[in-house]
Design an enzyme around this catalytic site. Structure first.
Site, PDB file in Angstrom:
ATOM      1  N   ASP A 169       0.837  -1.190   0.000  1.00 40.37           N
ATOM      2  CA  ASP A 169       0.000   0.000   0.000  1.00 40.37           C
ATOM      3  C   ASP A 169       0.881   1.253   0.000  1.00 40.37           C
ATOM      4  O   ASP A 169       1.693   1.428  -0.893  1.00 40.37           O
ATOM      5  CB  ASP A 169      -0.955  -0.080   1.204  1.00 40.37           C
ATOM      6  N   HIS A 187      -7.140  -7.022   0.794  1.00 36.80           N
ATOM      7  CA  HIS A 187      -6.064  -6.035   0.664  1.00 36.80           C
ATOM      8  C   HIS A 187      -4.921  -6.293   1.637  1.00 36.80           C
ATOM      9  O   HIS A 187      -3.749  -6.143   1.277  1.00 36.80           O
ATOM     10  CB  HIS A 187      -6.652  -4.639   0.899  1.00 36.80           C
TER      11      HIS A 187
END
Length: 287
Positions: A104, A267
């Protein structure tokens, strides 16, 4: 909270800023960079495995976790600045060359580290992100609502900080909920730590995201034709199917030597499927 078996260090990176860094193991160095809204703790499973035969260095990014949170002066949270932090942290432990793995936000820092310091980065892995310019390019129409936080935190200083600070646990907790396929992957004590750390870092987290709509765009535009020369591995969810883009093609423009694959977990893959992430890193290091 800290990763079991890891020592905690305070590492100066310049201008009076110190980062909180977890370190363990021996062998060739691997730097692990966390994402939003997390801390180095997100690597707890992966780091423990890698430390069996590597030196693992896991900092809290500047502005996050227990690292310092300097006031933003324009480039304080540029990925170029944060990439320089990575180099200084590695050097503090005696390493001029290292592998870097980012998730991320940390993946954006990893990419900038590879672009700015190609002689120092031996291998690079990016988890569930697109390069900054491509991220902005693919967000359009109603599907862009999935990235509402990117647009919110891109606004000028003041409003985003006040809105988020009014309900920080709701804001940060939202992402921990909707981005996770397996809720048990982030147990209550870890979730509480992420919320504690994020609650104390609203201005700096916003500044990090604002940089990706301002100075990071400037830097990445200037380097649009520069590629990553080291072996690169990318693992990400199949966002392309939802948003209508070819993620592998995007990354192939960025990396000369690319191993790209989509994953089935959510994620937070280092917590939801640490075995997959460990295999990805170990396969990358073998290239």
């Amino acid at each position: 909270m800290h990763i079991h078996g890891f020592e905690q260090h305070r590492v100066p990176v310049g201008d009076g800023v110190e980062l909180n860094v977890a370190k363990a193991g021996t062998g060739t160095p691997v730097v692990l960079l966390h994402g939003f809204p997390q801390t180095h703790l997100m690597w707890r499973h992966v780091a423990a495995d890698l430390a069996a035969d590597h030196t693992v260095i896991a900092p809290d990014l500047r502005g996050y976790g227990d690292s310092d949170k300097p006031a933003d002066t324009g480039r304080t949270y540029a990925k170029r600045t944060m990439a320089a932090d990575v180099v200084k942290v590695a050097q503090a432990f005696g390493y001029d060359r290292f592998a870097v793995v980012g998730h991320d936000r940390g993946a954006l820092v990893a990419v900038r580290t590879g672009l700015d310091h190609p002689d120092r980065v031996t291998h690079l892995a990016a988890l569930d992100v697109l390069p900054t310019l491509d991220m902005w390019d693919v967000l359009h129409g109603t599907t862009a609502a999935i990235g509402f936080h990117l647009f919110l935190m891109a606004q000028p200083p003041g409003l985003p900080e006040r809105l988020i600070a009014a309900a920080p646990d709701d804001f940060f907790g939202h992402f921990l909920d909707v981005w996770t396929q397996d809720p048990t992957a982030i147990p209550p004590d870890v979730r509480a730590e992420y919320l504690r750390a994020s609650r104390a870092a609203v201005p700096s987290i916003v500044a990090d995201y604002r940089a990706s709509a301002t100075v990071d765009v400037e830097d990445d535009t200037a380097d649009r034709d520069t590629t990553l020369r080291m072996p690169v591995a990318v693992r990400q969810q199949d966002w392309g199917a939802f948003l209508g883009f070819d993620a592998r093609a995007i990354w192939a423009r960025q990396a000369d030597d690319l191993d790209h694959a989509t994953v089935q977990c959510g994620h937070f893959m280092a917590e939801e499927d640490p075995a997959l992430v460990v295999k990805t890193i170990r396969d990358l290091l073998a290239r």
